[in-house]
Design a protein around this motif. Structure first.
Motif, mmCIF file in Angstrom:
data_model
loop_
_atom_site.group_PDB
_atom_site.id
_atom_site.type_symbol
_atom_site.label_atom_id
_atom_site.label_comp_id
_atom_site.label_asym_id
_atom_site.label_seq_id
_atom_site.Cartn_x
_atom_site.Cartn_y
_atom_site.Cartn_z
ATOM 1 N N UNK A 102 -41.189 23.650 6.095
ATOM 2 C CA UNK A 102 -41.225 24.933 6.798
ATOM 3 C C UNK A 102 -39.827 25.439 7.148
ATOM 4 N N UNK A 103 -38.800 24.636 6.814
ATOM 5 C CA UNK A 103 -37.427 25.056 7.098
ATOM 6 C C UNK A 103 -37.041 24.932 8.565
ATOM 7 N N UNK A 104 -37.741 24.088 9.304
ATOM 8 C CA UNK A 104 -37.508 23.976 10.753
ATOM 9 C C UNK A 104 -36.769 22.703 11.157
ATOM 10 N N UNK A 105 -36.535 21.787 10.217
ATOM 11 C CA UNK A 105 -36.052 20.455 10.577
ATOM 12 C C UNK A 105 -34.564 20.269 10.343
ATOM 13 N N UNK A 106 -33.898 19.672 11.326
ATOM 14 C CA UNK A 106 -32.573 19.089 11.132
ATOM 15 C C UNK A 106 -32.620 17.679 11.708
ATOM 16 N N UNK A 107 -31.806 16.791 11.134
ATOM 17 C CA UNK A 107 -31.891 15.375 11.460
ATOM 18 C C UNK A 107 -30.526 14.788 11.816
ATOM 19 N N UNK A 108 -30.524 13.922 12.816
ATOM 20 C CA UNK A 108 -29.400 13.032 13.065
ATOM 21 C C UNK A 108 -29.924 11.612 12.924
ATOM 22 N N UNK A 109 -29.250 10.807 12.126
ATOM 23 C CA UNK A 109 -29.641 9.412 11.920
ATOM 24 C C UNK A 109 -28.771 8.509 12.780
ATOM 25 N N UNK A 110 -29.397 7.614 13.520
ATOM 26 C CA UNK A 110 -28.654 6.625 14.295
ATOM 27 C C UNK A 110 -29.093 5.231 13.867
ATOM 28 N N UNK A 111 -28.136 4.322 13.838
ATOM 29 C CA UNK A 111 -28.374 2.920 13.484
ATOM 30 C C UNK A 111 -28.841 2.758 12.037
ATOM 31 N N UNK A 126 -30.307 16.145 6.918
ATOM 32 C CA UNK A 126 -29.447 15.308 7.760
ATOM 33 C C UNK A 126 -28.125 16.014 8.024
ATOM 34 N N UNK A 127 -27.797 16.176 9.297
ATOM 35 C CA UNK A 127 -26.560 16.851 9.676
ATOM 36 C C UNK A 127 -25.523 15.905 10.275
ATOM 37 N N UNK A 128 -25.968 14.720 10.691
ATOM 38 C CA UNK A 128 -25.023 13.778 11.295
ATOM 39 C C UNK A 128 -25.565 12.355 11.170
ATOM 40 N N UNK A 129 -24.639 11.404 11.073
ATOM 41 C CA UNK A 129 -24.967 9.981 11.004
ATOM 42 C C UNK A 129 -24.079 9.222 11.980
ATOM 43 N N UNK A 130 -24.684 8.329 12.761
ATOM 44 C CA UNK A 130 -23.925 7.383 13.581
ATOM 45 C C UNK A 130 -24.462 6.001 13.264
#
Length: 487
Positions: A102-111, A126-130
């Motif tokens: 639906x074009x509504x999701x952004x993701x940050x991945x941790x661990x 995915x916009x960021x990774x830690x």
């Protein structure tokens, strides 16, 4: 933090209803304490600092809700901080793929920084990774990757760079407890802690001096982590499971922290083991155990279960005659006809070292013998339980385990991610599947089963023993705007 967590479900529903952006902070599929706390704390921080964003920031635990009781240390720490787990959002309660379509999701991945194959379509969100592991590939987004003992250390570093009022006592307690557990009470001998872990634990303690003593907290978390008293046999067997398979046989290799004697005395054990193997398509179960004696020295024991005598005999034979490494197995009495029990003399031979032995065994069986029970092989190639007989049914043995002379401990675990076909049930032809080929979470590195630093007993501190070995790699790549942006 508590108010933030309690508000997430309603905020998520409102944004979905109005087709507004949802920014999910997602931990890995193991969903251990580090993954959970990192997701909660970073989502909290992003929600408080991304004032210009219209997105709702939601921490998501990357397991089904039904699996959360298996994360006993996580449940314990949340309870200590009075954060109800009923307010948490689990992976089976949010459809990330539908949000992405639906074009509504952004993701940050941790661990973690690599999504499993079933979530490959989400990579572009995915916009960021830690992460605190070495990068296996170069994510095309903002990345913070550093080889520290706990991902929570990197999240703490991010939070303390923001407004001081964001770090409340609840958040600090969650982060500190996680780092202390991951870094084995900050003892250099364990080989997990780095200077940065030490730095941020000390910083959290300086801001909140009334936090409990490290040793008290560590012992409480360790006790909670290995407390299986409230779990069913099925849950015990799924708590920390690895799976291997060939064309003709699927083996579960499990660990649990109760004595083998206590495990064998569980009511309805044979029926539970039979149901467990039938439900998941396993032809056999190897339960590896570890415990500590009064001198704090580790001892290991091992049990092999299968309804099929041929499977049981073959697995026992390869383990008894293993030489790389030798397990030094001594048979123990077992009154259950489908269970063979052993004392393991080689206490250094962890599950990590036993897995290659079983993998080679399965590969040989697949090449030389084919399915161990061709007539009982299902359409996916897994071995079905043999027809019920005196030694292969789900019924209980007539003999009471209370008369057994077995003393030790046994265990097991696993989980099946939501809605995905388990490749262990449809094994690939010609080769054995290692556990990282199946959709199962990796065992957290501080598991005693896979060579935790505590594997040979608790650290003994001395002036000569205090040393630190660590690798220090930092990669920080901000996006063009310097903040997470949806690609």
């Amino acid at each position: 933090m508590e108010r933030f967590v309690r508000s997430r479900r309603a905020a998520l529903q409102e944004h979905v209803q109005h087709r507004q952006e949802v920014h999910v902070v997602l931990g890995n599929e193991a969903c251990d304490l580090d993954s959970m706390v990192s997701a909660l704390a970073l989502a909290y921080y992003l929600a408080k600092t991304s004032l210009e964003s219209k997105a709702v920031f939601v921490p998501v635990l990357n397991i089904p809700r039904s699996e959360f009781p298996l994360r006993t240390e996580s449940a314990f720490l949340l309870q200590e901080q009075q954060i109800p787990d009923t307010c948490l959002i689990f992976r089976d309660e949010i459809d990330l793929h539908a949000l992405h379509r639906a074009g509504l999701l952004s993701l940050t991945l941790v661990d973690h920084h690599i999504l499993p194959s079933g979530d490959a379509a989400l990579e572009e969100a995915v916009t960021e990774v830690i992460d605190h592991r070495p990068l296996e590939r170069d994510p095309r987004c903002r990345v913070t990757a550093e080889l520290v003992g706990s991902c929570a250390t990197l999240v703490t570093e991010r939070i303390v760079q923001g407004p001081a009022e964001l770090l409340d006592r609840q958040t600090a307690a969650l982060l500190r407890g996680t780092i202390i557990l991951d870094c084995v009470n900050m003892t250099p001998e364990a080989g997990k802690v780095t200077p940065k872990d030490t730095q941020y634990v000390a910083l959290l303690e300086s801001k909140f001096p009334d936090l409990p003593a490290r040793s008290v907290l560590f012992e409480a978390l360790q006790t909670a982590k290995f407390d299986v008293s409230g779990l069913t046999t099925d849950q015990m067997l799924r708590k920390d499971l690895k799976v291997l398979s060939s064309d003709g046989l699927v083996l579960a290799i499990s660990a649990v922290y109760v004595t083998l004697e206590a495990f064998l005395q569980r009511p309805g054990l044979q029926q539970d083991l039979c149901a467990f193997c039938q439900r998941h398509g396993y032809g056999g179960l190897v339960a590896m155990t570890i415990a500590f004696n009064e001198q704090n020295e580790p001892f290991r024991q091992l049990a092999v279960y299968s309804q099929h005598p041929a499977v049981r005999t073959a697995v026992c034979g390869v383990l008894e005659h293993a030489n790389n490494p030798p397990l030094d197995l001594s048979p123990l009495g077992s009154l259950y006809p489908n269970i063979c029990a052993y004392h393991q003399g080689n206490t250094v031979a962890s599950r990590k070292k036993v897995l290659p032995i079983l993998k080679d065994f399965l590969r040989e069986r697949g090449v030389t013998a084919g399915p161990m029970h061709p007539a009982d092989t299902g359409s996916c190639g897994t071995t079905r339980p043999a027809p019920k007989d005196s030694s292969a049914g789900c019924g209980e043995s007539d003999e009471s385990p209370e008369d057994s002379d077995v003393v030790g401990e046994a265990g097991a675990p696993e989980y099946e991610p939501r809605g995905r076909r388990d490749p262990a049930r449809c094994p690939r032809h010609g080769d054995a599947l290692l556990e990282d080929d199946a959709p199962l979470p990796p065992t957290p590195m501080n598991s005693l089963v896979d060579e935790c630093p505590l594997d040979r007993g608790l650290p003994k501190l001395s002036a000569e023993a205090i040393f630190e070995k660590f690798s220090h790699i930092t990669v920080v790549r901000p996006s063009a705007s310097g903040s997470p942006e949806k690609k």
